[in-house]
Design an enzyme around this catalytic site. Structure first.
Site, PDB file in Angstrom:
ATOM      1  N   TYR A 152      31.228  31.521  34.594  1.00 17.42           N
ATOM      2  CA  TYR A 152      31.166  29.810  33.900  1.00 17.42           C
ATOM      3  C   TYR A 152      32.028  29.809  32.566  1.00 17.42           C
ATOM      4  CZ  TYR A 152      30.240  25.205  32.742  1.00 17.42           C
ATOM      5  OH  TYR A 152      30.320  23.716  33.340  1.00 17.42           O
ATOM      6  N   ILE A 208      28.607  12.760  34.531  1.00 14.78           N
ATOM      7  CA  ILE A 208      29.128  11.973  33.415  1.00 14.78           C
ATOM      8  C   ILE A 208      30.885  11.368  33.762  1.00 14.78           C
ATOM      9  CG2 ILE A 208      30.480  12.812  31.220  1.00 14.78           C
ATOM     10  CD1 ILE A 208      29.064  15.730  31.149  1.00 14.78           C
ATOM     11  N   GLY A 224      28.691  15.688  42.904  1.00 16.86           N
ATOM     12  CA  GLY A 224      28.881  14.681  42.793  1.00 16.86           C
ATOM     13  C   GLY A 224      28.108  13.949  43.922  1.00 16.86           C
ATOM     14  N   LEU A 242      37.156  15.982  34.781  1.00 14.54           N
ATOM     15  CA  LEU A 242      35.801  15.900  34.825  1.00 14.54           C
ATOM     16  C   LEU A 242      35.243  16.970  36.355  1.00 14.54           C
ATOM     17  CD1 LEU A 242      34.238  12.718  32.986  1.00 14.54           C
ATOM     18  CD2 LEU A 242      34.593  14.637  32.412  1.00 14.54           C
ATOM     19  N   THR A 280      36.984  26.880  41.799  1.00 18.45           N
ATOM     20  CA  THR A 280      37.156  25.343  41.249  1.00 18.45           C
ATOM     21  C   THR A 280      37.282  25.297  39.745  1.00 18.45           C
ATOM     22  OG1 THR A 280      35.030  24.860  42.719  1.00 18.45           O
ATOM     23  CG2 THR A 280      35.518  23.687  40.868  1.00 18.45           C
TER      24      THR A 280
END
Ligand code: UDP
Length: 323
Positions: A149, A12, A36, A76, A95
């Site tokens: 999550y 994204i 990523g 993000l 994280t």
């Protein structure tokens, strides 16, 4: 505008960087490349208005320096993908929670405009479909790794909203519903790239559970436009927005459509959740956003149909087959 995108080498984030650069803005990316990929931003490196740093957002002094130099921050960077989450819950929680803590703390020093990406996972086991931003979040048991999550992202939301209420840091929270498109990898379990790759290779298409569960898939190009519009909008400050499509499809139908569109002869197989993820795994049976809030503010509705999305993803993976 000078825009800092955390997780900007992700699926994204890299599309968002494209959008800002094409508007004439200057983009700064920070990404630790955990999920990523440098490949996602390779086409941007020649642009003089594009800058990137490979590091974690938890490097506070570095992030503070980047934040100071920017007008807005779009956060993000996060652990993504249900497979990764189930396999690495410690990494997921740390994280997501620590990263957002650092982003909000550094943004607060100079009151930078911040957008925090959350997820439709926060609705958890709620059956109150379509999900509204002010609806209840129904968390599953803490013994089921998947919900860590949702919970970590809910904490991120609370923190972002608390920074607005208590410290007047201008924050906005977005809940993304199954964003898809080119550059999304199937490596962390996402269904569309997984099915497309399976279909193109003639391998079995792996539907988990009964396949009757539904999702609404939104095209990344539409979603990033909404992100950029929200951060520009004063009335979005201190608010939560769903961003997603209203086109609901079952995973069985999705598998069939992908098989047809690829002209594949792959067999469609059903795999129990316990085998696909872990024993006792709970899925969301329906996940449909109520999108009236963002529509009334921005007139925003995703324009790309599922068939167009699938064609673009198929074209992307056809060009990369074997890679
Ligand atoms: N899924 C599937 N086969 C796969 C990967 C995923 O049937 O190979 C299912 C998954 O169980 C879920 C839906 O597809 O019901 C969407 O999964 P994804 O991981 O893309 O996103 P989620 O909505 O779970 O966050």
């Amino acid at each position: 505008m000078r825009v800092l995108i955390t997780g900007g080498s992700g699926f994204i984030g890299s599309h968002l960087a494209d959008t800002y650069l094409s508007r004439g803005d200057e983009v700064f990316v920070i990404d630790d490349l955990s999920t990523g990929s440098i490949e996602n931003i390779a086409h941007l490196k020649a642009n003089a208005r594009f800058h990137y740093t490979i590091d974690t957002v938890q490097n506070t002094p570095l992030l503070a320096e980047l934040a100071d130099g920017c007008d807005v921050i779009i956060h993000l960077a996060a652990a993504v993908g249900v497979k990764l989450i189930v396999e690495s819950p410690v990494r997921t929680i740390e994280t997501n929670v620590r990263g957002t803590e650092v982003v909000l703390a550094v943004a607060n020093k100079k009151k930078k405009r911040v957008l925090i990406a959350s997820t439709s996972e926060v609705y958890g086991l709620s059956t109150d479909v379509p999900f509204r931003e002010d609806g209840n979040l129904v968390m599953g048991a803490t013994t089921k790794g998947r919900w860590s999550y949702a919970c970590s992202k809910a904490i991120d939301e609370f923190l972002a909203l608390a920074y607005w209420r208590e410290k007047k840091l201008p924050t906005t929270v977005v809940r993304l519903f199954n964003t898809v498109g080119p550059r999304q990898t199937g490596q962390y379990g996402m269904v569309i790239p997984t099915f497309v790759k399976q279909a193109l290779a003639g391998r079995p298409i792996t539907v988990y559970g009964s396949g009757e569960q539904t999702r609404c898939f939104a095209y990344v190009g539409d979603v990033v436009k909404a992100l950029a519009a929200l951060i520009d909008h004063e009335e979005a400050i201190g608010e939560v927005f769903n961003i997603g499509s209203s086109e609901e499809v079952s995973i069985n139908t999705l598998a069939e459509r992908i098989r047809t569109l690829t002209g594949s002869h792959s067999e469609i197989v059903h795999i129990p959740y316990s085998e696909a993820y872990e024993e006792g795994f709970e899925d969301m049976p329906r996940r449909v956003p109520d999108t009236s809030k963002i529509f009334s503010l921005l007139n925003f509705k995703p324009e790309t149909t599922l068939d167009s999305i699938l064609k673009s993803v198929i074209a992307y993976h056809s060009g990369r087959q074997g890679s």
